[in-house]
Design a protein around this motif. Structure first.
Motif, mmCIF file in Angstrom:
data_model
loop_
_atom_site.group_PDB
_atom_site.id
_atom_site.type_symbol
_atom_site.label_atom_id
_atom_site.label_comp_id
_atom_site.label_asym_id
_atom_site.label_seq_id
_atom_site.Cartn_x
_atom_site.Cartn_y
_atom_site.Cartn_z
ATOM 1 N N ASP A 110 0.117 3.795 -2.941
ATOM 2 C CA ASP A 110 -0.530 5.084 -2.640
ATOM 3 C C ASP A 110 0.059 6.237 -3.445
ATOM 4 O OD1 ASP A 110 -2.443 4.152 -0.880
ATOM 5 O OD2 ASP A 110 -1.241 4.558 0.910
ATOM 6 N N GLN A 112 0.800 -1.223 0.000
ATOM 7 C CA GLN A 112 0.000 0.000 0.000
ATOM 8 C C GLN A 112 0.832 1.272 0.000
ATOM 9 O OE1 GLN A 112 -3.169 0.086 2.839
ATOM 10 N NE2 GLN A 112 -4.002 1.980 2.024
ATOM 11 N N SER A 113 1.918 1.311 0.753
ATOM 12 C CA SER A 113 2.703 2.550 0.803
ATOM 13 C C SER A 113 3.259 2.912 -0.575
ATOM 14 C CB SER A 113 3.820 2.456 1.838
ATOM 15 O OG SER A 113 4.713 1.420 1.505
#
Length: 125
Positions: free
Chosen positions: A91, A87-88
């Motif tokens: 994003d 996710q990081s």
């Protein structure tokens, strides 16, 4: 966007974003082809792993289309797991939280092509 994650090739970046556009236009075969091409182009690059959730989602549609709902649900769940895992990084390119929410909503419904077509990948920024 993607150059943060995958340096070097503008063509790779374009293919990745063409995949998102194709997916959001319900052209899942085309999206799958775009992402598979980038996956193969990056065969020696560990960062290609961020493509996995998208390939899984487009593959889930193909299973849904063939009424292989258990296989489709499995791939959707794997995709969600991989989105959360990366996710990081994701994003920076997409709105991961929105996609995760949409996937969770999708999984609560009876899986059909019409329901799957409501899934969208929203770009960040």
């Amino acid at each position: 966007f993607l150059s943060i994650l995958i340096t070097g090739s503008v063509m790779i970046n374009l293919k990745y974003f063409f995949g998102i556009e194709a997916f959001n236009s319900c052209k899942y075969d085309r999206a799958h082809e775009c992402w598979e091409k980038v996956w193969k182009d990056l065969r020696d690059d560990d960062r290609r792993i961020i493509l996995k959730p998208f390939i899984q989602l487009s593959g889930a549609y193909l299973n849904c289309l063939q009424k292989k709902n258990e296989a489709a649900i499995y791939l959707i769940e794997k995709s969600k797991t991989n989105i959360l895992k990366y996710q990081s990084a994701l994003d920076q390119i997409i709105l991961s939280d929105a996609l995760i929410s949409d996937i969770e909503l999708l999984l609560r419904k009876k899986l059909t092509v019409k329901v799957f077509n409501q899934l969208q990948i929203k770009k960040a920024g």
